[in-house]
Enzyme design. Structure first.
Site, PDB file in Angstrom:
ATOM      1  N   LYS A  61       0.836  -1.204   0.000  1.00 42.06           N
ATOM      2  CA  LYS A  61       0.000   0.000   0.000  1.00 42.06           C
ATOM      3  C   LYS A  61       0.870   1.254   0.000  1.00 42.06           C
ATOM      4  O   LYS A  61       0.627   2.189  -0.758  1.00 42.06           O
ATOM      5  CB  LYS A  61      -0.932  -0.011   1.228  1.00 42.06           C
ATOM      6  CG  LYS A  61      -2.058  -1.025   1.101  1.00 42.06           C
ATOM      7  CD  LYS A  61      -2.806  -1.244   2.407  1.00 42.06           C
ATOM      8  CE  LYS A  61      -3.835  -2.354   2.234  1.00 42.06           C
ATOM      9  NZ  LYS A  61      -4.509  -2.729   3.483  1.00 42.06           N
ATOM     10  N   GLN A 106      -4.618  -1.003   9.727  1.00 37.56           N
ATOM     11  CA  GLN A 106      -4.545  -2.366   9.171  1.00 37.56           C
ATOM     12  C   GLN A 106      -5.132  -3.380  10.150  1.00 37.56           C
ATOM     13  O   GLN A 106      -4.727  -3.445  11.313  1.00 37.56           O
ATOM     14  CB  GLN A 106      -3.081  -2.712   8.832  1.00 37.56           C
ATOM     15  CG  GLN A 106      -2.900  -4.039   8.145  1.00 37.56           C
ATOM     16  CD  GLN A 106      -3.505  -4.059   6.730  1.00 37.56           C
ATOM     17  OE1 GLN A 106      -3.425  -3.086   5.982  1.00 37.56           O
ATOM     18  NE2 GLN A 106      -4.123  -5.173   6.367  1.00 37.56           N
ATOM     19  N   ASP A 159     -10.769   3.212   4.227  1.00 41.16           N
ATOM     20  CA  ASP A 159     -11.180   1.806   4.157  1.00 41.16           C
ATOM     21  C   ASP A 159     -12.702   1.683   4.048  1.00 41.16           C
ATOM     22  O   ASP A 159     -13.222   0.608   3.720  1.00 41.16           O
ATOM     23  CB  ASP A 159     -10.720   1.064   5.430  1.00 41.16           C
ATOM     24  CG  ASP A 159      -9.604   0.072   5.152  1.00 41.16           C
ATOM     25  OD1 ASP A 159      -9.412  -0.294   3.966  1.00 41.16           O
ATOM     26  OD2 ASP A 159      -8.949  -0.356   6.119  1.00 41.16           O
TER      27      ASP A 159
END
Ligand code: NAD
Length: 298
Positions: free
Chosen positions: A52, A96, A119
């Site tokens: 990422k 994460q 997200d």
């Protein structure tokens, strides 16, 4: 023979578009800022985070990883998130998952500023995805993996051609299955969500014109579960053992059995995975633009 849906190429095109948008934002102020919070050293998470960060930087995004020890408490992670919420140079925050055992994941997700929630897991964004009908709001932060699946389906079938199709999504997670079902509903598919308690899963799958597997069980979807001419999207990423000891990534679909029956299918790797990262970068641009517009209005 099925059309192999090339997620790698689609993701490269999306990242190129994003890089152009990042350059425009940079030229008129600053590049979008993305912070990825990683607690602990879960090997798969560490690898995802590296990808990422690398891809974001390649697109010109000001990206950095905030690393915390595996022992980090809920309070410590909350403090980091709150700091990133306040930082005007940060447009996107991604924590994460999974977080280390004992950390209150729900509390962390709730603490992220919904405007920076790249997200798309904050209940505000989840609610907007599910509660409004019609076209997707252009400023909505949608979870990256399901968004990637939708883009691949639109590219394969054409956006308008999704309307009225029978779609079966196997898996009901908040990260993939449920938001994907919402996205497909918005494109006017007739959607079934199947899961671990579904009776006669094979029969449900056979009805699908669009079949998505997001389960985490290697080869669960067998050849005779798939209707001739179905479009199959395999979200699963499973590492299986190989004789050389290095292991291999496979999806949730028994590829060799399903591919000859499908009209189109995503491979693993090289299907949905690359789209997830590209959609994260697109969300970061979306968040940066929306925050800039909101600042102008103030
Ligand atoms: P999860 O474990 O949160 O959810 C799995 C779902 O599958 C559950 O809803 C469960 O009800 C269902 N399920 C489990 N066993 C089943 C069975 N035997 N029959 C039918 N349904 C069953 O998983 P997740 O986070 O949604 O991830 C699913 C898979 O997708 C995993 O392999 C994961 O690694 C992969 N994934 C890939 C990406 C990507 O970028 N490609 C992103 C996220 C997740």
């Amino acid at each position: 023979m099925a059309t192999i849906i090339d997620g790698k190429a689609a993701a490269a095109r999306l990242r190129e578009r994003v890089a152009g948008e990042v350059a425009e934002l940079a030229a008129t102020g600053r590049p979008p800022g993305l912070r990825v919070v990683l607690a602990g050293e879960h090997p798969a998470s560490a690898a995802y985070v590296r990808t990422k960060e690398k891809m974001a930087r390649e697109a010109g995004i000001d990206a950095a990883v905030v690393r915390l020890p595996a022992e980090a408490s809920t309070a410590e992670i909350l403090e980091v998130v709150q700091g990133l919420n306040r930082d005007p140079e940060v447009d996107g925050i991604l924590v994460q998952l999974p977080l280390p055992a004992g950390v209150d994941e729900q509390a962390i997700v709730l603490a992220i500023d919904p405007a920076k929630d790249v997200d798309g897991f904050h209940p505000w964004n989840v609610g907007r995805l599910g509660s409004l009908t019609g076209d997707l709001p252009p400023d909505l932060l949608v979870p990256c993996t399901p968004m990637g699946c939708l883009l691949l389906l639109e590219q394969t079938l054409g956006r308008e051609a999704l309307a009225g199709r029978r779609a079966v999504v196997v898996g009901r997670s908040a990260i993939v299955g449920k938001p994907l079902a919402q996205l497909l509903l918005r494109r006017h598919c007739t959607v079934t969500i199947a899961h671990s308690r579904t009776r006669d899963l094979a029969e449900e799958c056979r009805r699908a014109e669009i079949l998505v597997a997001a389960v985490g069980r290697p080869g669960l979807i067998r050849g005779d579960w798939v209707a001739e001419g179905a479009v199959v999207v395999d979200v699963g990423i499973n590492r299986i053992a190989t004789e050389d000891g290095r292991g291999r990534l496979v999806g949730d679909v028994a590829y060799a059995e399903v591919e000859p029956r499908a009209a189109a299918i995503t491979p693993v790797p090289g299907g949905v995975g690359p789209m997830t990262v590209a959609c994260l970068l697109a969300n970061t641009v979306l968040a940066a633009r929306a925050r800039r517009a909101a600042a102008r209005e103030r």
